[in-house]
Design a protein around this motif. Structure first.
Motif, PDB file in Angstrom:
ATOM      1  N   CYS A 105      10.363   7.884  85.304  1.00 47.53           N
ATOM      2  CA  CYS A 105      10.401   9.181  85.990  1.00 47.53           C
ATOM      3  C   CYS A 105      10.150  10.335  85.028  1.00 47.53           C
ATOM      4  O   CYS A 105       9.508  11.325  85.391  1.00 47.53           O
ATOM      5  N   LEU A 106      10.623  10.216  83.815  1.00 47.14           N
ATOM      6  CA  LEU A 106      10.351  11.251  82.820  1.00 47.14           C
ATOM      7  C   LEU A 106       8.844  11.367  82.582  1.00 47.14           C
ATOM      8  O   LEU A 106       8.292  12.472  82.507  1.00 47.14           O
ATOM      9  N   GLN A 107       8.170  10.233  82.514  1.00 47.03           N
ATOM     10  CA  GLN A 107       6.714  10.248  82.340  1.00 47.03           C
ATOM     11  C   GLN A 107       6.013  10.848  83.560  1.00 47.03           C
ATOM     12  O   GLN A 107       5.040  11.588  83.420  1.00 47.03           O
ATOM     13  N   GLY A 116      -0.054  18.690  87.905  1.00 43.31           N
ATOM     14  CA  GLY A 116       0.454  19.199  89.175  1.00 43.31           C
ATOM     15  C   GLY A 116       1.346  18.163  89.848  1.00 43.31           C
ATOM     16  O   GLY A 116       1.184  16.960  89.637  1.00 43.31           O
ATOM     17  N   PRO A 117       2.285  18.627  90.653  1.00 48.34           N
ATOM     18  CA  PRO A 117       3.246  17.713  91.281  1.00 48.34           C
ATOM     19  C   PRO A 117       2.620  16.872  92.388  1.00 48.34           C
ATOM     20  O   PRO A 117       1.574  17.212  92.930  1.00 48.34           O
ATOM     21  N   GLY A 122       8.475  14.386  92.928  1.00 49.42           N
ATOM     22  CA  GLY A 122       9.662  14.910  93.608  1.00 49.42           C
ATOM     23  C   GLY A 122      10.784  13.887  93.630  1.00 49.42           C
ATOM     24  O   GLY A 122      11.945  14.212  93.378  1.00 49.42           O
ATOM     25  N   HIS A 123      10.433  12.628  93.924  1.00 50.35           N
ATOM     26  CA  HIS A 123      11.424  11.547  93.890  1.00 50.35           C
ATOM     27  C   HIS A 123      12.021  11.443  92.490  1.00 50.35           C
ATOM     28  O   HIS A 123      13.237  11.324  92.320  1.00 50.35           O
ATOM     29  N   LEU A 128      16.313  11.770  88.450  1.00 43.25           N
ATOM     30  CA  LEU A 128      16.854  12.191  87.151  1.00 43.25           C
ATOM     31  C   LEU A 128      18.015  13.163  87.321  1.00 43.25           C
ATOM     32  O   LEU A 128      18.986  13.127  86.558  1.00 43.25           O
ATOM     33  N   ARG A 129      17.932  14.025  88.319  1.00 42.37           N
ATOM     34  CA  ARG A 129      19.047  14.937  88.601  1.00 42.37           C
ATOM     35  C   ARG A 129      20.314  14.141  88.894  1.00 42.37           C
ATOM     36  O   ARG A 129      21.385  14.408  88.336  1.00 42.37           O
TER      37      ARG A 129
END
Length: 143
Positions: A105-107, A116-117, A122-123, A128-129
């Motif tokens: 997810c960091l990558q 761009g997202p 978003g997932h 990570l949050r």
């Protein structure tokens, strides 16, 4: 008055007592079965790891400004056999090791900063949050 309350309480126990006892036994049994069904595997990967010391500091590595930092980020993506998934327990249930999911997810978020997202970023941001909130490190850091 006390005699009236005692008699009324006795009637309630006589009428509902066996039902209440049956419900308590049923709930206790269901809870026990539920706990047994989820305990066929450990909650963490059964590894013994040495404790290491790491000082956090600024670095030129793992930048976010351009695609030229991709080689450093891609080095994080060398997952072991199984791509970060393991099979545990007597039934060989498949589990993902959170650390590998977090690195992935960091990558993805790094890529979203450059390109761009997308829906997957978003997932990953939400994952990570949650990981940070659930595994908060309360170590004091110098500013």
């Amino acid at each position: 008055m006390f005699h009236s309350l005692t008699r009324r309480f006795s009637e309630i126990l006589r009428v509902f007592g066996s039902s209440a006892l049956a419900i308590i036994i049923l709930l206790n049994t269901l809870t026990t079965l539920r706990l047994q069904s989820i305990s066929d595997h450990p909650t963490e990967l059964p590894l013994r790891l040495d404790t290491v010391s790491l000082t956090f500091n600024s670095s030129e590595h793992y930048g976010t400004s351009d695609i030229h930092t991709w080689p450093e980020w891609s080095l994080l993506d060398h997952f072991p056999h199984g791509h970060g998934f393991v099979q545990l327990g007597p039934n060989g249930r498949i589990f993902g090791v959170s650390m590998f999911h977090q690195i992935h997810c960091l990558q993805i978020i790094w890529s979203a900063l450059i390109n761009g997202p997308n829906g997957h970023s978003g997932h990953c941001l939400n994952f990570l949050r949650q990981a940070i909130l659930c595994n908060s490190d309360i170590t004091l850091a110098t500013s």
